[in-house]
Design an enzyme around this catalytic site. Sequence first.
Site, PDB file in Angstrom:
ATOM      1  N   LYS A 104       0.831  -1.201   0.000  1.00  0.00           N
ATOM      2  CA  LYS A 104       0.000   0.000   0.000  1.00  0.00           C
ATOM      3  C   LYS A 104       0.872   1.260   0.000  1.00  0.00           C
ATOM      4  O   LYS A 104       2.077   1.200   0.288  1.00  0.00           O
ATOM      5  CB  LYS A 104      -0.900  -0.011   1.239  1.00  0.00           C
ATOM      6  CG  LYS A 104      -1.888  -1.187   1.285  1.00  0.00           C
ATOM      7  CD  LYS A 104      -2.764  -1.102   2.530  1.00  0.00           C
ATOM      8  CE  LYS A 104      -3.786  -2.235   2.570  1.00  0.00           C
ATOM      9  NZ  LYS A 104      -4.739  -2.073   3.688  1.00  0.00           N
ATOM     10  N   TYR A 108     -12.717  -3.285  -2.378  1.00  0.00           N
ATOM     11  CA  TYR A 108     -13.204  -3.184  -0.996  1.00  0.00           C
ATOM     12  C   TYR A 108     -14.732  -3.056  -0.981  1.00  0.00           C
ATOM     13  O   TYR A 108     -15.293  -2.286  -0.189  1.00  0.00           O
ATOM     14  CB  TYR A 108     -12.547  -2.002  -0.284  1.00  0.00           C
ATOM     15  CG  TYR A 108     -11.088  -2.213   0.068  1.00  0.00           C
ATOM     16  CD1 TYR A 108     -10.647  -3.399   0.646  1.00  0.00           C
ATOM     17  CD2 TYR A 108     -10.139  -1.215  -0.155  1.00  0.00           C
ATOM     18  CE1 TYR A 108      -9.307  -3.603   0.971  1.00  0.00           C
ATOM     19  CE2 TYR A 108      -8.795  -1.403   0.178  1.00  0.00           C
ATOM     20  CZ  TYR A 108      -8.398  -2.598   0.740  1.00  0.00           C
ATOM     21  OH  TYR A 108      -7.076  -2.797   1.079  1.00  0.00           O
ATOM     22  N   ASN A 166      -1.961   0.223   6.967  1.00  0.00           N
ATOM     23  CA  ASN A 166      -1.389  -1.020   7.493  1.00  0.00           C
ATOM     24  C   ASN A 166      -0.552  -1.781   6.471  1.00  0.00           C
ATOM     25  O   ASN A 166      -0.449  -2.995   6.510  1.00  0.00           O
ATOM     26  CB  ASN A 166      -2.495  -1.889   8.108  1.00  0.00           C
ATOM     27  CG  ASN A 166      -3.601  -2.189   7.139  1.00  0.00           C
ATOM     28  OD1 ASN A 166      -3.517  -1.841   5.958  1.00  0.00           O
ATOM     29  ND2 ASN A 166      -4.651  -2.844   7.604  1.00  0.00           N
ATOM     30  N   HIS A 215      -1.926  -5.472   1.683  1.00  0.00           N
ATOM     31  CA  HIS A 215      -3.171  -6.227   1.497  1.00  0.00           C
ATOM     32  C   HIS A 215      -2.790  -7.658   1.167  1.00  0.00           C
ATOM     33  O   HIS A 215      -1.843  -7.892   0.407  1.00  0.00           O
ATOM     34  CB  HIS A 215      -4.002  -5.653   0.341  1.00  0.00           C
ATOM     35  CG  HIS A 215      -5.084  -6.603  -0.086  1.00  0.00           C
ATOM     36  ND1 HIS A 215      -6.269  -6.727   0.604  1.00  0.00           N
ATOM     37  CD2 HIS A 215      -5.138  -7.519  -1.090  1.00  0.00           C
ATOM     38  CE1 HIS A 215      -7.017  -7.657   0.030  1.00  0.00           C
ATOM     39  NE2 HIS A 215      -6.351  -8.164  -1.002  1.00  0.00           N
ATOM     40  N   GLU A 258      -9.146 -11.465  -7.266  1.00  0.00           N
ATOM     41  CA  GLU A 258      -8.299 -10.275  -7.092  1.00  0.00           C
ATOM     42  C   GLU A 258      -7.137 -10.258  -8.084  1.00  0.00           C
ATOM     43  O   GLU A 258      -6.774  -9.201  -8.606  1.00  0.00           O
ATOM     44  CB  GLU A 258      -7.778 -10.229  -5.646  1.00  0.00           C
ATOM     45  CG  GLU A 258      -8.906  -9.967  -4.652  1.00  0.00           C
ATOM     46  CD  GLU A 258      -8.447  -9.937  -3.206  1.00  0.00           C
ATOM     47  OE1 GLU A 258      -7.258 -10.239  -2.932  1.00  0.00           O
ATOM     48  OE2 GLU A 258      -9.275  -9.596  -2.343  1.00  0.00           O
TER      49      GLU A 258
HETATM   50  P1  ADP Z   1      -7.733  -6.804   5.950  1.00  0.00           P
HETATM   51  O1  ADP Z   1      -6.960  -5.824   5.100  1.00  0.00           O
HETATM   52  O2  ADP Z   1      -6.963  -7.163   7.220  1.00  0.00           O
HETATM   53  O3  ADP Z   1      -8.185  -8.034   5.194  1.00  0.00           O
HETATM   54  P2  ADP Z   1     -10.460  -5.632   5.873  1.00  0.00           P
HETATM   55  O4  ADP Z   1     -10.785  -6.371   4.621  1.00  0.00           O
HETATM   56  O5  ADP Z   1     -11.447  -5.657   7.001  1.00  0.00           O
HETATM   57  O6  ADP Z   1      -9.050  -6.064   6.507  1.00  0.00           O
HETATM   58  O7  ADP Z   1     -10.254  -4.077   5.527  1.00  0.00           O
HETATM   59  C1  ADP Z   1      -9.586  -3.693   4.365  1.00  0.00           C
HETATM   60  C2  ADP Z   1      -8.748  -2.465   4.656  1.00  0.00           C
HETATM   61  O8  ADP Z   1      -9.619  -1.358   4.957  1.00  0.00           O
HETATM   62  C3  ADP Z   1      -7.843  -2.592   5.874  1.00  0.00           C
HETATM   63  O9  ADP Z   1      -6.631  -3.254   5.579  1.00  0.00           O
HETATM   64  C4  ADP Z   1      -7.635  -1.146   6.254  1.00  0.00           C
HETATM   65  O10 ADP Z   1      -6.649  -0.525   5.433  1.00  0.00           O
HETATM   66  C5  ADP Z   1      -8.998  -0.535   5.946  1.00  0.00           C
HETATM   67  N1  ADP Z   1      -9.863  -0.528   7.135  1.00  0.00           N
HETATM   68  C6  ADP Z   1     -10.516  -1.577   7.702  1.00  0.00           C
HETATM   69  N2  ADP Z   1     -11.210  -1.191   8.794  1.00  0.00           N
HETATM   70  C7  ADP Z   1     -10.986   0.140   8.928  1.00  0.00           C
HETATM   71  C8  ADP Z   1     -11.433   1.138   9.872  1.00  0.00           C
HETATM   72  N3  ADP Z   1     -12.252   0.839  10.891  1.00  0.00           N
HETATM   73  N4  ADP Z   1     -10.994   2.410   9.692  1.00  0.00           N
HETATM   74  C9  ADP Z   1     -10.191   2.737   8.669  1.00  0.00           C
HETATM   75  N5  ADP Z   1      -9.739   1.846   7.730  1.00  0.00           N
HETATM   76  C10 ADP Z   1     -10.132   0.566   7.864  1.00  0.00           C
END
Ligand code: ADP
Length: 155
Positions: free
Chosen positions: A9, A49, A112, A115, A126
Amino acid sequence: MEQTLVILKPSAVERCLIGEIITRIQNRGLIITGMKMMQLDEAILREHYAHLVDKPFFPSIVKSMTASPVIVMVLKGVEVVEVFRAMTGVTNGRKAAPGTLRGDFCMSGQANIVHASDSVENALIEIARFFKPEEVFDYTPANIDFLYGDDEQKQ
Ligand code: ADP
């Protein structure tokens, strides 16, 4: 062998963590079969997303994911979806276990750094979203006998 889709990212690109992350991927023995830099936009993020589009923080996700180009990668390996999710750690970097990418390199639940596809089925969807078929190279690396036993290589 399974394949999985990885995105480094903007929080990885801007913080110059690309090399660290690729080093960990290669040290683990995961095989890189596709890799390129691209600029994401809202349209592709709405698809990628889709489960978060209605969340109040979705505009913030779009802002952070379009802040710079990203690196998209395809990795190959036995059970690679599960292996790379484990290497990634939980969504919130502050809760991610030390030793995971998020647990070692970030402090955020949004920024974070990586992905990782969450299932074999989603990985295929994907990969097709981000790569043309000719951009993924299903080669066998020369060190395969030192990565896996004979039976594992057939999986
Ligand atoms: P992951 O990436 O761990 O599979 P998710 O699919 O739930 O998690 O979410 C996708 C991405 O959306 C996350 O990696 C993060 O960057 C963002 N995200 C998820 N939840 C939040 C939140 N509460 N606030 C801000 N960004 C979020």
